[in-house]
Design a protein around this motif. Structure first.
Motif, PDB file in Angstrom:
ATOM      1  N   GLY A   1       0.747  -1.238   0.000  1.00 38.31           N
ATOM      2  CA  GLY A   1       0.000   0.000   0.000  1.00 38.31           C
ATOM      3  C   GLY A   1       0.774   1.284   0.000  1.00 38.31           C
ATOM      4  N   TYR A   2       2.077   1.247  -0.042  1.00 35.26           N
ATOM      5  CA  TYR A   2       2.822   2.496  -0.106  1.00 35.26           C
ATOM      6  C   TYR A   2       2.794   3.037  -1.522  1.00 35.26           C
ATOM      7  CZ  TYR A   2       5.026   2.604   4.475  1.00 35.26           C
ATOM      8  OH  TYR A   2       5.268   2.716   5.807  1.00 35.26           O
ATOM      9  N   SER A   3       2.537   4.337  -1.658  1.00 33.79           N
ATOM     10  CA  SER A   3       2.615   4.941  -2.985  1.00 33.79           C
ATOM     11  C   SER A   3       3.819   5.859  -3.076  1.00 33.79           C
ATOM     12  CB  SER A   3       1.336   5.713  -3.299  1.00 33.79           C
ATOM     13  OG  SER A   3       1.136   6.702  -2.319  1.00 33.79           O
ATOM     14  N   SER A   4       4.194   6.459  -1.964  1.00 29.36           N
ATOM     15  CA  SER A   4       5.389   7.295  -1.954  1.00 29.36           C
ATOM     16  C   SER A   4       6.127   7.034  -0.649  1.00 29.36           C
ATOM     17  CB  SER A   4       5.024   8.771  -2.079  1.00 29.36           C
ATOM     18  OG  SER A   4       4.330   9.200  -0.941  1.00 29.36           O
TER      19      SER A   4
ATOM     20  N   PHE B   1       7.276  -7.069  -0.661  1.00 28.66           N
ATOM     21  CA  PHE B   1       6.680  -5.763  -0.893  1.00 28.66           C
ATOM     22  C   PHE B   1       5.731  -5.867  -2.069  1.00 28.66           C
ATOM     23  CE2 PHE B   1      10.832  -5.060   0.970  1.00 28.66           C
ATOM     24  CZ  PHE B   1      10.569  -4.122   1.957  1.00 28.66           C
ATOM     25  N   PHE B   2       4.543  -5.309  -1.919  1.00 22.37           N
ATOM     26  CA  PHE B   2       3.565  -5.262  -3.002  1.00 22.37           C
ATOM     27  C   PHE B   2       3.410  -3.800  -3.408  1.00 22.37           C
ATOM     28  CE2 PHE B   2       2.765  -9.161  -0.837  1.00 22.37           C
ATOM     29  CZ  PHE B   2       2.439 -10.047  -1.845  1.00 22.37           C
ATOM     30  N   ALA B   3       3.824  -3.498  -4.631  1.00 22.28           N
ATOM     31  CA  ALA B   3       3.796  -2.115  -5.121  1.00 22.28           C
ATOM     32  C   ALA B   3       2.865  -2.010  -6.311  1.00 22.28           C
ATOM     33  CB  ALA B   3       5.204  -1.686  -5.529  1.00 22.28           C
ATOM     34  N   VAL B   4       2.074  -0.970  -6.316  1.00 25.29           N
ATOM     35  CA  VAL B   4       1.260  -0.664  -7.486  1.00 25.29           C
ATOM     36  C   VAL B   4       2.131   0.198  -8.387  1.00 25.29           C
ATOM     37  CG1 VAL B   4      -0.800   0.494  -8.318  1.00 25.29           C
ATOM     38  CG2 VAL B   4      -0.865  -0.764  -6.162  1.00 25.29           C
ATOM     39  N   SER B   5       2.295  -0.220  -9.621  1.00 25.17           N
ATOM     40  CA  SER B   5       3.137   0.546 -10.531  1.00 25.17           C
ATOM     41  C   SER B   5       2.547   0.469 -11.926  1.00 25.17           C
ATOM     42  CB  SER B   5       4.566  -0.002 -10.531  1.00 25.17           C
ATOM     43  OG  SER B   5       4.597  -1.310 -11.080  1.00 25.17           O
TER      44      SER B   5
ATOM     45  N   VAL C   1       0.219   8.894 -13.924  1.00 26.17           N
ATOM     46  CA  VAL C   1      -0.616   8.214 -12.943  1.00 26.17           C
ATOM     47  C   VAL C   1       0.238   7.580 -11.850  1.00 26.17           C
ATOM     48  CG1 VAL C   1      -2.311   6.381 -12.593  1.00 26.17           C
ATOM     49  CG2 VAL C   1      -2.382   7.766 -14.674  1.00 26.17           C
ATOM     50  N   TYR C   2       1.343   6.945 -12.231  1.00 20.64           N
ATOM     51  CA  TYR C   2       2.171   6.201 -11.282  1.00 20.64           C
ATOM     52  C   TYR C   2       3.516   6.889 -11.105  1.00 20.64           C
ATOM     53  CZ  TYR C   2      -1.146   2.529 -12.456  1.00 20.64           C
ATOM     54  OH  TYR C   2      -2.286   1.802 -12.668  1.00 20.64           O
ATOM     55  N   THR C   3       3.880   7.164  -9.857  1.00 17.93           N
ATOM     56  CA  THR C   3       5.206   7.729  -9.619  1.00 17.93           C
ATOM     57  C   THR C   3       6.258   6.622  -9.559  1.00 17.93           C
ATOM     58  OG1 THR C   3       5.029   7.589  -7.204  1.00 17.93           O
ATOM     59  CG2 THR C   3       4.255   9.639  -8.271  1.00 17.93           C
ATOM     60  N   ASN C   4       5.836   5.417  -9.222  1.00 16.34           N
ATOM     61  CA  ASN C   4       6.740   4.266  -9.088  1.00 16.34           C
ATOM     62  C   ASN C   4       7.836   4.504  -8.047  1.00 16.34           C
ATOM     63  OD1 ASN C   4       5.392   2.650 -11.038  1.00 16.34           O
ATOM     64  ND2 ASN C   4       6.395   3.806 -12.654  1.00 16.34           N
ATOM     65  N   GLU C   5       7.624   5.486  -7.179  1.00 17.39           N
ATOM     66  CA  GLU C   5       8.598   5.839  -6.159  1.00 17.39           C
ATOM     67  C   GLU C   5       8.848   4.664  -5.203  1.00 17.39           C
ATOM     68  OE1 GLU C   5       8.670   9.138  -2.615  1.00 17.39           O
ATOM     69  OE2 GLU C   5       7.575   9.616  -4.432  1.00 17.39           O
ATOM     70  N   PHE C   6       7.779   4.028  -4.762  1.00 16.78           N
ATOM     71  CA  PHE C   6       7.917   2.906  -3.834  1.00 16.78           C
ATOM     72  C   PHE C   6       8.637   1.747  -4.506  1.00 16.78           C
ATOM     73  CE2 PHE C   6       5.939  -0.946  -1.851  1.00 16.78           C
ATOM     74  CZ  PHE C   6       6.625  -0.872  -0.652  1.00 16.78           C
ATOM     75  N   LEU C   7       8.279   1.441  -5.734  1.00 16.98           N
ATOM     76  CA  LEU C   7       8.936   0.349  -6.450  1.00 16.98           C
ATOM     77  C   LEU C   7      10.428   0.631  -6.600  1.00 16.98           C
ATOM     78  CD1 LEU C   7       8.822  -2.325  -7.992  1.00 16.98           C
ATOM     79  CD2 LEU C   7       8.228  -1.018 -10.038  1.00 16.98           C
TER      80      LEU C   7
END
Length: 182
Positions: free
Chosen positions: A95-98, A119-123, A129-135
């Motif tokens: 659930g982390y986006s940033s 880790f489960f990242a939405v990317s 739309v996606y910063t992909n920062e967490f990934l």
């Protein structure tokens, strides 16, 4: 610090939010004061004011043995290191986006100290739309190639996704589906 007759109700909440952002990035009042010489005079004056308020806030917390959420978060890596059972656990982070410096420290500690950590990242490819920062952060912890799963959306899900940043999709001349109500 401030004149009590000042009529700026947003000042307190805006300043509190700024202090929270600085703390989450691990920027201290002393760090702000340290960069004043590199700033134009008007910016230095504002940073000096912020450092003053921020420093007094930290003094108040310390003098009264209080913690705010940012201070508590900064203590979490040390608490995790003191948990001997953590090495026998499997941790899932979802659930982390940033990410900010404090959350990076916590996530790094979980990764390093737990028996295993996923880790489960939405990317996505769309940078709007996606910063992909967490990934990107997770990739610094674990170089295992990410497992990507396709998103199987229903027609309603597709309509919601497509209209997420284009609300006009749902106007009268737009798309109608029985399961979407606006």
């Amino acid at each position: 610090v401030f004149d009590p007759s000042a009529q700026s109700p947003a000042l307190a909440s805006t300043t509190a939010e700024l202090i929270a952002q600085l703390k989450s990035a691990k920027v201290s009042p002393e760090d702000l004061v340290g960069c004043l010489g590199d700033c134009p005079a008007n910016v230095a004056a504002k940073l000096s004011d912020i450092a003053l308020v921020y420093g007094e806030y930290e003094n108040y917390l310390r003098d009264n043995s209080l913690l705010d959420s940012n201070n508590a978060l900064s203590l979490l890596p040390g608490i995790l290191r003191a948990m001997p059972g953590l090495a026998r656990t499997h941790v899932l982070v979802v659930g982390y986006s940033s990410v900010k410096k404090q959350s990076c420290d916590v996530l790094s500690a979980l990764h390093d100290l737990s028996g295993s950590c996923d880790f489960f990242a939405v990317s996505g490819e769309n940078d709007e739309v996606y910063t992909n920062e967490f990934l990107r952060f997770v990739r610094t912890l674990d170089e295992t190639p990410p497992v990507r799963t396709e998103c199987g959306l229903s027609p309603e899900g597709v309509a919601l996704r497509d209209g997420l940043f284009q609300p006009g999709v749902f106007e009268k001349d737009g798309q109608y589906l029985s399961l979407i109500h606006i």
